[in-house]
Design an enzyme around this catalytic site. Structure first.
Site, PDB file in Angstrom:
ATOM      1  N   ASN A   9     -23.347  15.759 -16.209  1.00 41.27           N
ATOM      2  CA  ASN A   9     -22.843  15.348 -14.908  1.00 41.27           C
ATOM      3  C   ASN A   9     -23.750  14.224 -14.411  1.00 41.27           C
ATOM      4  OD1 ASN A   9     -22.199  15.129 -12.211  1.00 41.27           O
ATOM      5  ND2 ASN A   9     -22.234  17.330 -11.794  1.00 41.27           N
ATOM      6  N   ARG A  97     -18.547  15.092 -16.621  1.00 43.15           N
ATOM      7  CA  ARG A  97     -17.870  14.948 -15.338  1.00 43.15           C
ATOM      8  C   ARG A  97     -17.507  13.480 -15.165  1.00 43.15           C
ATOM      9  NH1 ARG A  97     -20.487  14.561  -9.587  1.00 43.15           N
ATOM     10  NH2 ARG A  97     -18.590  14.505  -8.361  1.00 43.15           N
ATOM     11  N   HIS A 185     -14.086  16.637  -5.883  1.00 45.57           N
ATOM     12  CA  HIS A 185     -14.716  17.967  -6.022  1.00 45.57           C
ATOM     13  C   HIS A 185     -13.788  18.955  -6.733  1.00 45.57           C
ATOM     14  CE1 HIS A 185     -17.456  17.037  -2.338  1.00 45.57           C
ATOM     15  NE2 HIS A 185     -18.126  16.886  -3.454  1.00 45.57           N
ATOM     16  N   ARG A 245     -22.512  10.084   4.427  1.00 47.47           N
ATOM     17  CA  ARG A 245     -21.180   9.460   4.603  1.00 47.47           C
ATOM     18  C   ARG A 245     -20.542  10.009   5.880  1.00 47.47           C
ATOM     19  NH1 ARG A 245     -19.084  11.255  -1.242  1.00 47.47           N
ATOM     20  NH2 ARG A 245     -21.205  11.990  -1.617  1.00 47.47           N
ATOM     21  N   ARG A 289     -31.717  21.330   6.157  1.00 48.10           N
ATOM     22  CA  ARG A 289     -32.926  22.124   6.425  1.00 48.10           C
ATOM     23  C   ARG A 289     -33.857  21.392   7.383  1.00 48.10           C
ATOM     24  NH1 ARG A 289     -33.696  22.848   0.115  1.00 48.10           N
ATOM     25  NH2 ARG A 289     -32.825  20.778   0.365  1.00 48.10           N
ATOM     26  N   GLY A 332     -24.500  23.458  -2.042  1.00 46.16           N
ATOM     27  CA  GLY A 332     -25.834  23.593  -1.430  1.00 46.16           C
ATOM     28  C   GLY A 332     -25.845  24.141  -0.007  1.00 46.16           C
ATOM     29  N   ILE A 333     -25.117  23.499   0.892  1.00 45.81           N
ATOM     30  CA  ILE A 333     -25.104  23.947   2.291  1.00 45.81           C
ATOM     31  C   ILE A 333     -24.255  25.210   2.427  1.00 45.81           C
ATOM     32  CG2 ILE A 333     -24.475  23.304   4.651  1.00 45.81           C
ATOM     33  CD1 ILE A 333     -24.777  20.324   3.747  1.00 45.81           C
ATOM     34  N   ASN A 336     -26.265  28.158   1.006  1.00 43.16           N
ATOM     35  CA  ASN A 336     -27.591  28.479   1.569  1.00 43.16           C
ATOM     36  C   ASN A 336     -27.677  28.379   3.084  1.00 43.16           C
ATOM     37  OD1 ASN A 336     -29.009  28.731  -1.041  1.00 43.16           O
ATOM     38  ND2 ASN A 336     -28.406  26.593  -1.249  1.00 43.16           N
ATOM     39  N   GLU A 383     -20.082  23.839 -11.528  1.00 39.95           N
ATOM     40  CA  GLU A 383     -19.256  22.769 -12.103  1.00 39.95           C
ATOM     41  C   GLU A 383     -19.516  22.596 -13.599  1.00 39.95           C
ATOM     42  OE1 GLU A 383     -20.723  20.540  -8.693  1.00 39.95           O
ATOM     43  OE2 GLU A 383     -18.812  19.491  -8.634  1.00 39.95           O
TER      44      GLU A 383
HETATM   45  P1  ADP Z   1     -24.926  18.033  -4.829  1.00 35.29           P
HETATM   46  O1  ADP Z   1     -23.683  17.601  -4.100  1.00 35.29           O
HETATM   47  O2  ADP Z   1     -25.859  16.898  -5.152  1.00 35.29           O
HETATM   48  O3  ADP Z   1     -24.670  18.968  -5.990  1.00 35.29           O
HETATM   49  P2  ADP Z   1     -25.933  20.370  -3.489  1.00 35.29           P
HETATM   50  O4  ADP Z   1     -24.662  21.138  -3.626  1.00 35.29           O
HETATM   51  O5  ADP Z   1     -27.124  20.829  -4.261  1.00 35.29           O
HETATM   52  O6  ADP Z   1     -25.729  18.836  -3.712  1.00 35.29           O
HETATM   53  O7  ADP Z   1     -26.317  20.375  -1.925  1.00 35.29           O
HETATM   54  C1  ADP Z   1     -27.449  19.699  -1.451  1.00 35.29           C
HETATM   55  C2  ADP Z   1     -27.600  19.964   0.045  1.00 35.29           C
HETATM   56  O8  ADP Z   1     -27.711  21.378   0.270  1.00 35.29           O
HETATM   57  C3  ADP Z   1     -28.881  19.385   0.632  1.00 35.29           C
HETATM   58  O9  ADP Z   1     -28.683  18.094   1.136  1.00 35.29           O
HETATM   59  C4  ADP Z   1     -29.245  20.343   1.741  1.00 35.29           C
HETATM   60  O10 ADP Z   1     -28.835  19.790   2.990  1.00 35.29           O
HETATM   61  C5  ADP Z   1     -28.408  21.579   1.494  1.00 35.29           C
HETATM   62  N1  ADP Z   1     -29.244  22.795   1.426  1.00 35.29           N
HETATM   63  C6  ADP Z   1     -29.974  23.230   0.391  1.00 35.29           C
HETATM   64  N2  ADP Z   1     -30.634  24.372   0.720  1.00 35.29           N
HETATM   65  C7  ADP Z   1     -30.284  24.667   2.005  1.00 35.29           C
HETATM   66  C8  ADP Z   1     -30.610  25.696   2.936  1.00 35.29           C
HETATM   67  N3  ADP Z   1     -31.434  26.692   2.600  1.00 35.29           N
HETATM   68  N4  ADP Z   1     -30.049  25.653   4.158  1.00 35.29           N
HETATM   69  C9  ADP Z   1     -29.213  24.672   4.498  1.00 35.29           C
HETATM   70  N5  ADP Z   1     -28.858  23.671   3.678  1.00 35.29           N
HETATM   71  C10 ADP Z   1     -29.390  23.656   2.454  1.00 35.29           C
END
Ligand code: ADP
Length: 398
Positions: A9, A97, A185, A245, A289, A332-333, A336, A383
Site C-alpha cells: 500500500n 492498493r 476507501h 483536507r 490526539r 485510526g480515529i 481509537n 485493508e
Molecule cells: P491512515 O489513513 O494513514 O491509514 P490511520 O487510519 O492510521 O491513518 O489514522 C491516523 C489518525 O488516527 C491520526 O491522524 C490520529 O488523528 C488518529 N488517532 C490515532 N490514535 C488516536 C487516538 N488514540 N485518539 C484519537 N485519534 C487517534
C-alpha cells in the site's frame, strides 16, 4: 500447501506492506511493515505476525527522497533472508492498493500489460496518488517478472452505485469523460462489510453507515453489504473534513482563491490536500490526539466542526438508506477516538443510536447501550488483509 502473499500500500509519503500465509481458509499475518516519513524523516519499522519488532531504523533523508527509493528499500528487505525465514516460503503473488480504478474496474484485477496500461491511463483522475501506487508495481515487474501481481482499487467497491448517486448535476459530456462520484476507501469498506457478517450477522444484511475516520475520512452507506453511496466522490477531497483536507466546500471558494489570491491549480491543490481540515481550521495540528489535549479554543472549534459535519452527513446517508440498522466506526480515529465516537453518537441520537460508555472506553465491538434498536459498532479495518484476499482469489482463479 502453504501459500504466501504480499500486500503493498504505497501512499504519498509512506509504504505499508504486509505478508500473509494461508492458514486453512484464512490468511495469517507473518510480517507487517511501514516505511514512513519518505522525503522528510524516513523510518522503517517491521514487525512479525505476533507484533515483535524485527526492524526499527531511522534512515538518512537523502537515502529515501521518493516513494520509488523507498520501494527499493522495502523490496530489498522482502527479498532478503530474514523475510524468507519469517514468512516461511516463497511469495506466490503480490497485491497492490491502487487508488483509482475509473468507471470500469468494479473488482480487483490481475495485472498484465493491458491492465497496467488502463491503470496508467487513469492517472489524470488521481495525479497525486496513482503514480505512487504504480511505482511498486513497476519495481516488482522488474525485480520478479515471474511473480503474479494484482491491483485492488479504492473505487471498485463503489462501482455498483446507482446512476443517481454516481452523477453530479453537470452536463452529461463531463460524466461520460469520467467526472463521476467514484468514492474511495473501498478496500476498507469491503473488509468491514465482510467482517459484519461474522461479528454482527443480524445487521450485516441491513442498512449500515460506516465511518472510516483516519488521515483521510469518509462515510459509506451499505445496503445488504453493498455500497450505495459515499461522501467522497470525484476525488478524495469531497465529503467530511479530514486531517488536512476540508471535505466538501463551496466550489466558489476555489474561484475566489484564483481571482483574489492569484492561486494556480498547483497552489490550490496543495492548499486543499495539505493546509485545510483539522490542521487548517485549528492552526495547530491534524492529529486528533494533539487537538484533544490542547486548551486552545481553535483546537476545540476544529473538533466541534469535525463532529458537526460527520453527524450531518450521517443524517444524509440515513436518508439515502431510509433509516439505519448500524453505525460502524473504523480506522485510526474511528478505532481509537473514544471521545469523538461518543460525541458523534450523541449527535445521531435522533436515529435511535445509543452508546454504552464502558464498552466505548473498553474498545468492545458492540458499543450500543441497549440490546434493541440500531447498533453502534467499532470494527478495526484491515485493508492489507483484504488486498491479500483478492490476490489469493485471483491467483486461485488462474
Ligand atoms: P491512515 O489513513 O494513514 O491509514 P490511520 O487510519 O492510521 O491513518 O489514522 C491516523 C489518525 O488516527 C491520526 O491522524 C490520529 O488523528 C488518529 N488517532 C490515532 N490514535 C488516536 C487516538 N488514540 N485518539 C484519537 N485519534 C487517534
Amino acid at each position: 500447501m502453504q501459500q504466501n502473499f504480499l500486500a503493498v500500500n504505497a501512499g504519498s509519503s509512506s509504504i505499508k506492506f504486509q505478508a500473509f500465509a494461508t492458514a486453512g481458509d484464512n490468511l495469517a499475518r507473518r510480517v507487517s511493515g511501514l516505511l514512513d516519513g519518505i522525503g522528510s524523516q524516513p523510518r522503517l519499522h517491521i514487525k512479525d505476525g505476533a507484533g515483535a519488532t524485527l526492524v526499527d531504523e531511522s534512515l538518512a533523508t537523502l537515502s529515501v527522497p521518493s516513494v520509488e527509493a523507498g520501494e527499493a528499500i522495502v523490496g530489498d528487505w522482502l527479498t532478503g533472508t530474514m523475510a524468507a525465514d519469517i514468512i516461511g516460503g516463497p511469495i506466490a503473488a503480490i497485491g497492490h492498493r491502487v487508488v483509482h480504478g475509473g468507471p470500469d474496474f468494479s473488482t480487483a484485477a490481475r495485472i498484465d500489460d493491458a491492465v497496467l496500461a488502463r491503470i496508467t491511463a487513469l492517472t489524470h483522475l488521481a495525479p497525486l496518488h496513482q503514480p505512487k501506487n504504480l511505482a511498486p508495481i513497476h519495481a516488482w515487474r522488474q525485480r520478479r517478472p515471474d511473480l503474479p501481481q494484482v491491483a485492488c482499487f479504492d473505487t471498485a467497491f463503489h462501482r455498483g452505485h446507482s446512476e443517481l448517486a454516481d452523477r453530479f448535476a453537470i452536463p452529461d459530456a463531463l460524466y461520460r469523460e469520467g467526472v463521476r462520484r467514484y468514492g474511495f476507501h473501498g478496500i476498507s469498506y469491503e473488509f468491514i462489510a465482510g467482517k459484519l457478517r461474522e461479528v454482527a450477522p443480524a445487521v450485516a444484511g441491513g442498512r449500515v453507515i460506516v465511518a472510516h475516520l483516519g488521515n483521510g475520512c469518509s462515510l459509506c452507506a451499505l445496503q445488504d453489504g453493498r455500497s450505495v453511496d459515499s461522501t467522497m466522490s470525484f476525488t478524495a477531497l469531497d465529503g467530511i473534513p479530514m486531517g488536512t483536507r476540508p471535505g466538501a466546500i463551496d466550489p466558489g471558494i476555489v474561484l475566489y482563491l484564483m481571482r483574489e489570491k492569484a492561486m494556480d491549480a498547483a497552489a490550490i491543490e496543495r492548499f486543499l490536500y495539505h493546509q485545510c481540515g483539522l490542521k487548517g481550521l485549528s492552526g495547530i495540528s491534524n492529529d486528533v490526539r494533539i487537538l484533544e489535549a490542547s486548551a486552545d479554543k481553535m483546537a476545540r472549534l476544529a473538533l466541534d466542526h469535525f463532529v458537526y459535519r460527520i453527524t450531518k452527513e450521517i443524517g444524509a446517508l440515513a436518508a439515502v438508506l431510509g433509516g439505519i440498522d448500524a453505525l460502524v466506526f473504523t480506522a485510526g480515529i474511528g478505532e481509537n477516538g473514544a471521545d469523538l465516537r461518543a460525541r458523534i453518537v450523541a449527535g445521531s441520537a435522533w436515529l435511535g443510536l445509543t452508546l454504552d460508555k464502558d464498552a466505548n472506553r473498553a474498545k468492545k465491538i458492540d458499543l450500543s447501550a441497549v440490546p434493541q434498536g440500531p447498533r453502534v459498532l467499532m470494527i478495526p479495518t484491515d485493508e492489507e488483509w483484504m488486498i491479500a484476499r483478492h490476490t489469493k482469489r485471483l491467483l486461485d482463479a488462474g
